[in-house]
Design a protein around this motif. Sequence first.
Motif, PDB file in Angstrom:
ATOM      1  N   LEU A 207      43.893  75.551  63.974  1.00  0.00           N
ATOM      2  CA  LEU A 207      42.871  74.588  64.741  1.00  0.00           C
ATOM      3  C   LEU A 207      43.713  73.906  65.886  1.00  0.00           C
ATOM      4  CD1 LEU A 207      41.501  72.837  61.426  1.00  0.00           C
ATOM      5  CD2 LEU A 207      39.968  74.080  63.303  1.00  0.00           C
ATOM      6  N   ARG A 208      42.872  73.453  66.796  1.00  0.00           N
ATOM      7  CA  ARG A 208      43.496  72.853  67.717  1.00  0.00           C
ATOM      8  C   ARG A 208      43.430  71.252  67.351  1.00  0.00           C
ATOM      9  NH1 ARG A 208      39.926  76.509  70.635  1.00  0.00           N
ATOM     10  NH2 ARG A 208      41.096  77.836  72.032  1.00  0.00           N
ATOM     11  N   VAL A 209      44.220  70.299  67.842  1.00  0.00           N
ATOM     12  CA  VAL A 209      44.268  69.175  67.379  1.00  0.00           C
ATOM     13  C   VAL A 209      42.842  68.506  67.718  1.00  0.00           C
ATOM     14  CG1 VAL A 209      45.365  68.175  69.302  1.00  0.00           C
ATOM     15  CG2 VAL A 209      45.781  66.976  67.107  1.00  0.00           C
ATOM     16  N   GLY A 210      42.314  68.838  68.716  1.00  0.00           N
ATOM     17  CA  GLY A 210      41.061  68.070  69.087  1.00  0.00           C
ATOM     18  C   GLY A 210      40.061  68.608  68.163  1.00  0.00           C
ATOM     19  N   GLU A 211      39.922  69.842  67.685  1.00  0.00           N
ATOM     20  CA  GLU A 211      39.055  70.583  66.723  1.00  0.00           C
ATOM     21  C   GLU A 211      39.329  69.574  65.359  1.00  0.00           C
ATOM     22  OE1 GLU A 211      38.620  74.797  68.619  1.00  0.00           O
ATOM     23  OE2 GLU A 211      40.026  74.456  66.613  1.00  0.00           O
ATOM     24  N   LEU A 212      40.509  69.467  65.013  1.00  0.00           N
ATOM     25  CA  LEU A 212      40.630  68.740  63.731  1.00  0.00           C
ATOM     26  C   LEU A 212      40.432  67.554  63.732  1.00  0.00           C
ATOM     27  CD1 LEU A 212      42.140  68.944  60.940  1.00  0.00           C
ATOM     28  CD2 LEU A 212      44.308  68.330  61.932  1.00  0.00           C
ATOM     29  N   CYS A 213      40.686  66.752  64.733  1.00  0.00           N
ATOM     30  CA  CYS A 213      40.452  65.319  64.694  1.00  0.00           C
ATOM     31  C   CYS A 213      39.151  65.101  65.086  1.00  0.00           C
ATOM     32  CB  CYS A 213      41.346  64.559  65.913  1.00  0.00           C
ATOM     33  SG  CYS A 213      42.936  64.318  65.496  1.00  0.00           S
ATOM     34  N   GLY A 214      38.277  65.913  65.689  1.00  0.00           N
ATOM     35  CA  GLY A 214      36.829  65.724  65.880  1.00  0.00           C
ATOM     36  C   GLY A 214      35.856  66.319  64.720  1.00  0.00           C
ATOM     37  N   CYS A 239      32.177  71.962  65.729  1.00  0.00           N
ATOM     38  CA  CYS A 239      31.160  71.475  66.337  1.00  0.00           C
ATOM     39  C   CYS A 239      31.624  70.701  67.662  1.00  0.00           C
ATOM     40  CB  CYS A 239      30.109  70.854  65.633  1.00  0.00           C
ATOM     41  SG  CYS A 239      29.460  71.796  64.275  1.00  0.00           S
ATOM     42  N   HIS A 240      31.367  70.970  68.908  1.00  0.00           N
ATOM     43  CA  HIS A 240      31.804  70.387  70.034  1.00  0.00           C
ATOM     44  C   HIS A 240      30.745  68.996  70.023  1.00  0.00           C
ATOM     45  CE1 HIS A 240      32.909  69.258  74.021  1.00  0.00           C
ATOM     46  NE2 HIS A 240      31.584  69.040  74.328  1.00  0.00           N
ATOM     47  N   ARG A 241      31.406  67.613  69.861  1.00  0.00           N
ATOM     48  CA  ARG A 241      30.499  66.447  69.946  1.00  0.00           C
ATOM     49  C   ARG A 241      31.203  65.705  70.897  1.00  0.00           C
ATOM     50  NH1 ARG A 241      30.968  67.310  64.182  1.00  0.00           N
ATOM     51  NH2 ARG A 241      28.905  67.450  63.072  1.00  0.00           N
ATOM     52  N   PRO A 242      30.649  65.495  72.174  1.00  0.00           N
ATOM     53  CA  PRO A 242      31.420  64.823  72.991  1.00  0.00           C
ATOM     54  C   PRO A 242      31.280  63.064  72.673  1.00  0.00           C
ATOM     55  CG  PRO A 242      29.110  65.384  73.945  1.00  0.00           C
ATOM     56  CD  PRO A 242      29.342  66.137  72.619  1.00  0.00           C
ATOM     57  N   ALA A 248      37.782  62.590  70.327  1.00  0.00           N
ATOM     58  CA  ALA A 248      38.490  63.910  70.229  1.00  0.00           C
ATOM     59  C   ALA A 248      36.980  64.934  70.294  1.00  0.00           C
ATOM     60  CB  ALA A 248      38.573  64.051  68.664  1.00  0.00           C
ATOM     61  N   GLU A 249      37.366  66.127  70.887  1.00  0.00           N
ATOM     62  CA  GLU A 249      36.440  66.981  71.283  1.00  0.00           C
ATOM     63  C   GLU A 249      36.825  68.391  71.105  1.00  0.00           C
ATOM     64  OE1 GLU A 249      34.798  66.807  75.196  1.00  0.00           O
ATOM     65  OE2 GLU A 249      34.203  64.577  75.299  1.00  0.00           O
ATOM     66  N   ALA A 250      35.885  69.252  70.484  1.00  0.00           N
ATOM     67  CA  ALA A 250      36.234  70.627  70.263  1.00  0.00           C
ATOM     68  C   ALA A 250      36.209  71.375  71.765  1.00  0.00           C
ATOM     69  CB  ALA A 250      35.266  71.397  69.140  1.00  0.00           C
ATOM     70  N   LYS A 251      37.119  72.135  72.018  1.00  0.00           N
ATOM     71  CA  LYS A 251      36.948  72.967  73.300  1.00  0.00           C
ATOM     72  C   LYS A 251      36.208  73.816  73.445  1.00  0.00           C
ATOM     73  CE  LYS A 251      40.190  75.459  76.332  1.00  0.00           C
ATOM     74  NZ  LYS A 251      41.449  76.268  76.707  1.00  0.00           N
ATOM     75  N   GLY A 294      31.728  58.923  59.238  1.00  0.00           N
ATOM     76  CA  GLY A 294      31.470  60.050  58.670  1.00  0.00           C
ATOM     77  C   GLY A 294      32.493  61.125  59.327  1.00  0.00           C
ATOM     78  N   MET A 295      33.657  60.569  59.857  1.00  0.00           N
ATOM     79  CA  MET A 295      34.653  61.484  60.503  1.00  0.00           C
ATOM     80  C   MET A 295      35.615  61.683  59.332  1.00  0.00           C
ATOM     81  SD  MET A 295      35.069  60.613  64.484  1.00  0.00           S
ATOM     82  CE  MET A 295      35.756  62.192  64.719  1.00  0.00           C
ATOM     83  N   LEU A 296      36.447  62.714  59.628  1.00  0.00           N
ATOM     84  CA  LEU A 296      37.430  63.522  58.413  1.00  0.00           C
ATOM     85  C   LEU A 296      38.735  62.564  58.459  1.00  0.00           C
ATOM     86  CD1 LEU A 296      38.648  65.166  56.221  1.00  0.00           C
ATOM     87  CD2 LEU A 296      39.348  66.846  57.873  1.00  0.00           C
ATOM     88  N   LEU A 297      39.283  62.551  59.620  1.00  0.00           N
ATOM     89  CA  LEU A 297      40.805  61.676  59.877  1.00  0.00           C
ATOM     90  C   LEU A 297      40.468  60.319  60.169  1.00  0.00           C
ATOM     91  CD1 LEU A 297      42.552  64.490  61.352  1.00  0.00           C
ATOM     92  CD2 LEU A 297      42.565  63.952  58.800  1.00  0.00           C
ATOM     93  N   VAL A 298      41.050  59.330  59.359  1.00  0.00           N
ATOM     94  CA  VAL A 298      41.067  58.156  59.669  1.00  0.00           C
ATOM     95  C   VAL A 298      42.304  56.992  59.683  1.00  0.00           C
ATOM     96  CG1 VAL A 298      38.567  57.946  58.694  1.00  0.00           C
ATOM     97  CG2 VAL A 298      40.899  57.273  57.391  1.00  0.00           C
ATOM     98  N   GLN A 299      42.576  55.910  60.162  1.00  0.00           N
ATOM     99  CA  GLN A 299      43.532  55.156  60.207  1.00  0.00           C
ATOM    100  C   GLN A 299      43.860  54.646  58.869  1.00  0.00           C
ATOM    101  OE1 GLN A 299      45.646  54.433  62.523  1.00  0.00           O
ATOM    102  NE2 GLN A 299      44.692  54.441  64.469  1.00  0.00           N
ATOM    103  N   LEU A 300      44.948  54.699  58.406  1.00  0.00           N
ATOM    104  CA  LEU A 300      45.069  54.082  57.140  1.00  0.00           C
ATOM    105  C   LEU A 300      45.579  52.920  56.938  1.00  0.00           C
ATOM    106  CD1 LEU A 300      46.740  57.411  55.865  1.00  0.00           C
ATOM    107  CD2 LEU A 300      44.569  56.791  55.562  1.00  0.00           C
ATOM    108  N   HIS A 301      46.240  52.072  58.052  1.00  0.00           N
ATOM    109  CA  HIS A 301      46.706  51.137  57.806  1.00  0.00           C
ATOM    110  C   HIS A 301      46.470  50.075  59.094  1.00  0.00           C
ATOM    111  CE1 HIS A 301      49.247  52.512  54.414  1.00  0.00           C
ATOM    112  NE2 HIS A 301      49.454  53.515  55.218  1.00  0.00           N
TER     113      HIS A 301
END
Length: 392
Positions: A207-214, A239-242, A248-251, A294-301
């Motif tokens: 994955l691209r990092v933008g895809e992962l974080c998006g 999925c591309h979500r602007p 974060a955006e998928a290319k 509803g996003m996968l990756l979040v801040q933890l602290h």
Amino acid sequence: MTRRVVVGDLRVQRLDRRGGRRSWTIVWPEGTVHEEADRFLRVYDGSGTQRTYAYYLVDHLRWLERECLAFGDVQMRDLERYMGIVGADVHMPLGEPWRDGMRPYGRAALTVAAACLKGFYLHQASLGINAGLGEKLDRTRLPTRADRRRALLGHVKSSMPSNPLAPKGPHRRHPKMLPDGARDDLLAVVSSARDRLVVTWLADGGLRVGELCGLHLVDLHLREDAACGECRSPHLHVCHRPGNPNGAEAKTKHPWLTSHGTVTGGLVKRVSPAMVHAYFEYMTTEYPCGTGHGMLLVQLHGPDAGQPWAPVAARRMLARAGKRAGLGAIKPHAFRHTFASAVLDKAGGNLLIARDAGGWASAATVDEVYGHVDVHDPEFDAALRKVWGEER
């Protein structure tokens, strides 16, 4: 140009629009829009190209201010001098004050800068400004063998566009791979389940990092025979979500939709058992309840705990982990290069398998039109499982 300001006062401005869309333009210190730059950048409205060109163009506009050059007075030798300055490894005797603290452009950056400048001055010429320079930039060349390979059935035009500002000479890209054993070394030094998920998903998913974080949780179909019906094995939909709150955006911009809570379409990518394990570890130990986004990756602290995690934070985490592991600063895209090389090697050089495993657009149009690998093809499945370490 009608205005003169202190060198470096021009800046790139991001514009947040309805529906989460973003645009980029160039503004003066007081916030008024640089009209000539804005007209050109609107051609690429809302795209990643618009953002990239904005940053390359603002550098050039600052140089024009320092040189007291109006658009109508710029000559080809001025552009060649500019390209030489921004790519020089040695500073001039008096330095380059409009570029304080900025590194020289590398070859790839010079190529992008050349494309930006050519497009900008051709756009100016189309408006009747400096038509002579536009004629010198609007060059063509004979098609190469690579051009013929890319063209459908080998039919190409008798001439191709050429850029006299672009770096000269042959150039071959050498992707930067991860050091041997980097994945295990990184997993040994990261301190959270989220960070282990990032390392595992970048390594096994390509994955691209933008895809992962998006990614959103609804994009993940990590069980057999998911309701989308597009892949029997565990998979995810890129999925591309602007409008993502973390930027974060998928290319890739494959069409997708959500029907009755199930995502279909987008770029479908297979998921390894290690990726599934890392996901459940993260969700059961660290993922906060009631996030709402509803996003996968979040801040933890910290004060933003539970908020979406931005790509820049993922890059910094990997750089820190790489230094702790004695690998140097690790960049996310190195995982993608390594993934592509491994799949291609395990697939016996089959470019279609490597293309579909990583979600790349093929360089050959005929491959895009006629070639597609079934995600359940035995060779495709075997190549992925070898990369994931399930088959030796």
